[in-house]
Design a protein around this motif. Sequence first.
Motif, PDB file in Angstrom:
ATOM      1  N   GLY A 170       0.620  -0.957  -0.354  1.00  0.00           N
ATOM      2  CA  GLY A 170      -0.021   0.094   0.063  1.00  0.00           C
ATOM      3  C   GLY A 170       1.288   1.194  -0.016  1.00  0.00           C
ATOM      4  N   GLN A 171       1.589   1.207   0.722  1.00  0.00           N
ATOM      5  CA  GLN A 171       2.952   2.629   1.379  1.00  0.00           C
ATOM      6  C   GLN A 171       3.074   2.399  -0.665  1.00  0.00           C
ATOM      7  OE1 GLN A 171       3.528   5.272   3.476  1.00  0.00           O
ATOM      8  NE2 GLN A 171       1.669   3.951   3.786  1.00  0.00           N
ATOM      9  N   THR A 172       4.045   1.699  -0.743  1.00  0.00           N
ATOM     10  CA  THR A 172       3.934   0.905  -2.296  1.00  0.00           C
ATOM     11  C   THR A 172       3.630   2.468  -3.357  1.00  0.00           C
ATOM     12  OG1 THR A 172       6.192  -0.714  -2.201  1.00  0.00           O
ATOM     13  CG2 THR A 172       5.598   0.388  -3.820  1.00  0.00           C
ATOM     14  N   PHE A 173       2.633   2.100  -3.372  1.00  0.00           N
ATOM     15  CA  PHE A 173       1.964   2.659  -4.010  1.00  0.00           C
ATOM     16  C   PHE A 173       0.820   3.591  -4.487  1.00  0.00           C
ATOM     17  CE2 PHE A 173      -0.776  -1.554  -5.366  1.00  0.00           C
ATOM     18  CZ  PHE A 173       0.174  -2.190  -6.363  1.00  0.00           C
ATOM     19  N   VAL A 174       0.688   4.503  -2.721  1.00  0.00           N
ATOM     20  CA  VAL A 174       1.184   5.881  -2.082  1.00  0.00           C
ATOM     21  C   VAL A 174       1.956   6.338  -2.815  1.00  0.00           C
ATOM     22  CG1 VAL A 174       0.296   7.107   0.062  1.00  0.00           C
ATOM     23  CG2 VAL A 174      -0.730   5.350  -0.885  1.00  0.00           C
ATOM     24  N   LEU A 175       3.835   5.745  -2.477  1.00  0.00           N
ATOM     25  CA  LEU A 175       4.676   7.164  -1.974  1.00  0.00           C
ATOM     26  C   LEU A 175       4.815   6.627  -3.779  1.00  0.00           C
ATOM     27  CD1 LEU A 175       6.738   5.816   0.506  1.00  0.00           C
ATOM     28  CD2 LEU A 175       5.383   8.039   0.627  1.00  0.00           C
TER      29      LEU A 175
ATOM     30  N   SER B 271       2.908   6.702  -6.794  1.00  0.00           N
ATOM     31  CA  SER B 271       1.920   8.057  -6.993  1.00  0.00           C
ATOM     32  C   SER B 271       2.581   9.070  -6.551  1.00  0.00           C
ATOM     33  CB  SER B 271       0.721   7.760  -6.523  1.00  0.00           C
ATOM     34  OG  SER B 271       0.543   6.767  -6.731  1.00  0.00           O
ATOM     35  N   THR B 272       2.828   9.784  -5.402  1.00  0.00           N
ATOM     36  CA  THR B 272       2.859  10.522  -4.988  1.00  0.00           C
ATOM     37  C   THR B 272       4.261  11.280  -5.845  1.00  0.00           C
ATOM     38  OG1 THR B 272       1.758  10.479  -2.836  1.00  0.00           O
ATOM     39  CG2 THR B 272       3.940  12.330  -3.224  1.00  0.00           C
ATOM     40  N   TRP B 273       5.280  10.021  -5.722  1.00  0.00           N
ATOM     41  CA  TRP B 273       6.774  10.522  -6.712  1.00  0.00           C
ATOM     42  C   TRP B 273       5.622  11.047  -7.789  1.00  0.00           C
ATOM     43  CZ3 TRP B 273      11.367  11.830  -5.612  1.00  0.00           C
ATOM     44  CH2 TRP B 273      12.629  12.017  -6.607  1.00  0.00           C
ATOM     45  N   ALA B 274       4.986   9.782  -8.992  1.00  0.00           N
ATOM     46  CA  ALA B 274       5.032  10.210  -9.855  1.00  0.00           C
ATOM     47  C   ALA B 274       3.902  11.798 -10.574  1.00  0.00           C
ATOM     48  CB  ALA B 274       4.258   8.841 -10.678  1.00  0.00           C
ATOM     49  N   LEU B 275       3.457  11.970  -9.899  1.00  0.00           N
ATOM     50  CA  LEU B 275       2.353  13.424 -10.047  1.00  0.00           C
ATOM     51  C   LEU B 275       2.995  14.045  -9.460  1.00  0.00           C
ATOM     52  CD1 LEU B 275      -1.219  11.251  -8.886  1.00  0.00           C
ATOM     53  CD2 LEU B 275       0.122  11.668 -10.834  1.00  0.00           C
ATOM     54  N   GLY B 276       3.952  14.471  -8.389  1.00  0.00           N
ATOM     55  CA  GLY B 276       4.083  15.740  -7.991  1.00  0.00           C
ATOM     56  C   GLY B 276       3.269  15.946  -6.938  1.00  0.00           C
ATOM     57  N   THR B 277       3.854  17.244  -6.268  1.00  0.00           N
ATOM     58  CA  THR B 277       3.376  18.210  -5.492  1.00  0.00           C
ATOM     59  C   THR B 277       1.751  18.153  -5.607  1.00  0.00           C
ATOM     60  OG1 THR B 277       4.740  18.753  -4.350  1.00  0.00           O
ATOM     61  CG2 THR B 277       3.026  19.889  -3.666  1.00  0.00           C
ATOM     62  N   THR B 278       1.169  18.860  -7.116  1.00  0.00           N
ATOM     63  CA  THR B 278       0.599  19.690  -7.484  1.00  0.00           C
ATOM     64  C   THR B 278      -0.737  18.590  -7.989  1.00  0.00           C
ATOM     65  OG1 THR B 278       1.787  19.957  -9.820  1.00  0.00           O
ATOM     66  CG2 THR B 278       1.059  21.685  -7.812  1.00  0.00           C
ATOM     67  N   GLY B 279      -0.123  17.648  -9.055  1.00  0.00           N
ATOM     68  CA  GLY B 279      -0.464  16.453  -9.139  1.00  0.00           C
ATOM     69  C   GLY B 279      -1.451  16.187  -8.060  1.00  0.00           C
TER      70      GLY B 279
ATOM     71  N   GLY C 160       3.340   5.112 -16.124  1.00  0.00           N
ATOM     72  CA  GLY C 160       3.738   4.945 -16.053  1.00  0.00           C
ATOM     73  C   GLY C 160       3.902   3.156 -14.138  1.00  0.00           C
ATOM     74  N   PHE C 161       5.008   3.294 -13.567  1.00  0.00           N
ATOM     75  CA  PHE C 161       4.003   2.665 -12.708  1.00  0.00           C
ATOM     76  C   PHE C 161       4.144   3.419 -11.557  1.00  0.00           C
ATOM     77  CE2 PHE C 161       5.173   1.173  -8.253  1.00  0.00           C
ATOM     78  CZ  PHE C 161       4.787  -0.270  -8.162  1.00  0.00           C
TER      79      PHE C 161
ATOM     80  N   LEU D 224      -2.395   0.259 -11.811  1.00  0.00           N
ATOM     81  CA  LEU D 224      -3.922   0.621 -11.320  1.00  0.00           C
ATOM     82  C   LEU D 224      -4.382   2.124 -11.765  1.00  0.00           C
ATOM     83  CD1 LEU D 224      -3.307  -0.707  -7.707  1.00  0.00           C
ATOM     84  CD2 LEU D 224      -5.046  -2.018  -9.001  1.00  0.00           C
ATOM     85  N   ARG D 225      -4.849   1.629 -12.197  1.00  0.00           N
ATOM     86  CA  ARG D 225      -5.213   3.283 -12.657  1.00  0.00           C
ATOM     87  C   ARG D 225      -5.535   4.114 -11.867  1.00  0.00           C
ATOM     88  NH1 ARG D 225      -8.745   6.317 -16.312  1.00  0.00           N
ATOM     89  NH2 ARG D 225     -10.412   7.612 -15.354  1.00  0.00           N
ATOM     90  N   ASP D 226      -5.719   4.145 -10.129  1.00  0.00           N
ATOM     91  CA  ASP D 226      -6.424   4.774  -8.695  1.00  0.00           C
ATOM     92  C   ASP D 226      -5.555   4.291  -7.885  1.00  0.00           C
ATOM     93  OD1 ASP D 226      -8.210   6.858 -10.300  1.00  0.00           O
ATOM     94  OD2 ASP D 226      -9.388   4.839  -9.895  1.00  0.00           O
ATOM     95  N   PRO D 227      -4.049   4.072  -8.031  1.00  0.00           N
ATOM     96  CA  PRO D 227      -2.931   3.661  -7.052  1.00  0.00           C
ATOM     97  C   PRO D 227      -3.364   3.932  -5.729  1.00  0.00           C
ATOM     98  CG  PRO D 227      -2.038   4.418  -8.871  1.00  0.00           C
ATOM     99  CD  PRO D 227      -3.032   4.824  -9.484  1.00  0.00           C
ATOM    100  N   MET D 228      -3.330   5.794  -6.064  1.00  0.00           N
ATOM    101  CA  MET D 228      -2.997   5.788  -4.121  1.00  0.00           C
ATOM    102  C   MET D 228      -4.943   5.226  -3.295  1.00  0.00           C
ATOM    103  SD  MET D 228      -2.483  10.223  -3.886  1.00  0.00           S
ATOM    104  CE  MET D 228      -1.169  10.142  -4.369  1.00  0.00           C
ATOM    105  N   TYR D 229      -5.471   5.433  -3.914  1.00  0.00           N
ATOM    106  CA  TYR D 229      -6.663   5.092  -3.386  1.00  0.00           C
ATOM    107  C   TYR D 229      -6.673   3.870  -2.603  1.00  0.00           C
ATOM    108  CZ  TYR D 229      -8.893   9.908  -4.454  1.00  0.00           C
ATOM    109  OH  TYR D 229      -8.868  10.939  -5.151  1.00  0.00           O
ATOM    110  N   VAL D 230      -6.440   3.126  -3.727  1.00  0.00           N
ATOM    111  CA  VAL D 230      -6.101   1.497  -3.421  1.00  0.00           C
ATOM    112  C   VAL D 230      -4.918   1.869  -2.527  1.00  0.00           C
ATOM    113  CG1 VAL D 230      -5.225  -1.077  -4.420  1.00  0.00           C
ATOM    114  CG2 VAL D 230      -7.073   1.125  -5.925  1.00  0.00           C
TER     115      VAL D 230
END
Length: 191
Positions: A92-97, A99-107, A124-125, A130-136
């Motif tokens: 779960g933390q892998t998906f959240v972190l 996702s945050t890295w890929a999207l940046g702060t504003t994303g 990318g990963f 997953l379509r919504d990795p941060m929520y998952v």
Amino acid sequence: MDAFSSLVNTSATSLYISLLLPACAEYRNKTITRIFGGNARYGCYFLAVMIFFFGIIRDNLYIPPRAGRPPRVPLLPGPLAAVVSVVMFAVGQTFVLTSTWALGTTGTFLGDYFGILMDHRVEGFPFNVLRDPMYVGSTMCFAAAALWYERPAGLFITLYVYIVYIIALRFEGPFTDMIYSQRASAEKKEE
């Protein structure tokens, strides 16, 4: 109902606390942007800080081992509980972190509602998994904590969070698709 209330402290105020984000008001009226003198980035960063701050409060309200809580109830057999919860939390933390890295702060923190769009959609990963990795990932972390602390109330809260995420995605997914297709249409007209 007595069995339910022996597992979940329904009188706890923290069970009923939730935060509604003003993203729609920002998109339609630029409410936060106006507060920051028309600077959308400052408004988005302010919202990011608020989301992060209230997330910390939420997480501290969620952490189950507190005085007056119902007793622990083994949810999985023996060592399996620890292994499953640790693996679930790590994934779960892998998906959240990531996702945050890929999207940046504003994303990550609703920049699109402020009119701050990325150059292109992230594919990318972990978005290729997953379509919504941060929520998952977030839901997995809530479930992992409930299993780790052996709290059925945590599983009910996880289910609530999951339902809220599903409802949010009914709006967020089409909105994101709409703004990126509007931008693509505008770019085609300029050419």
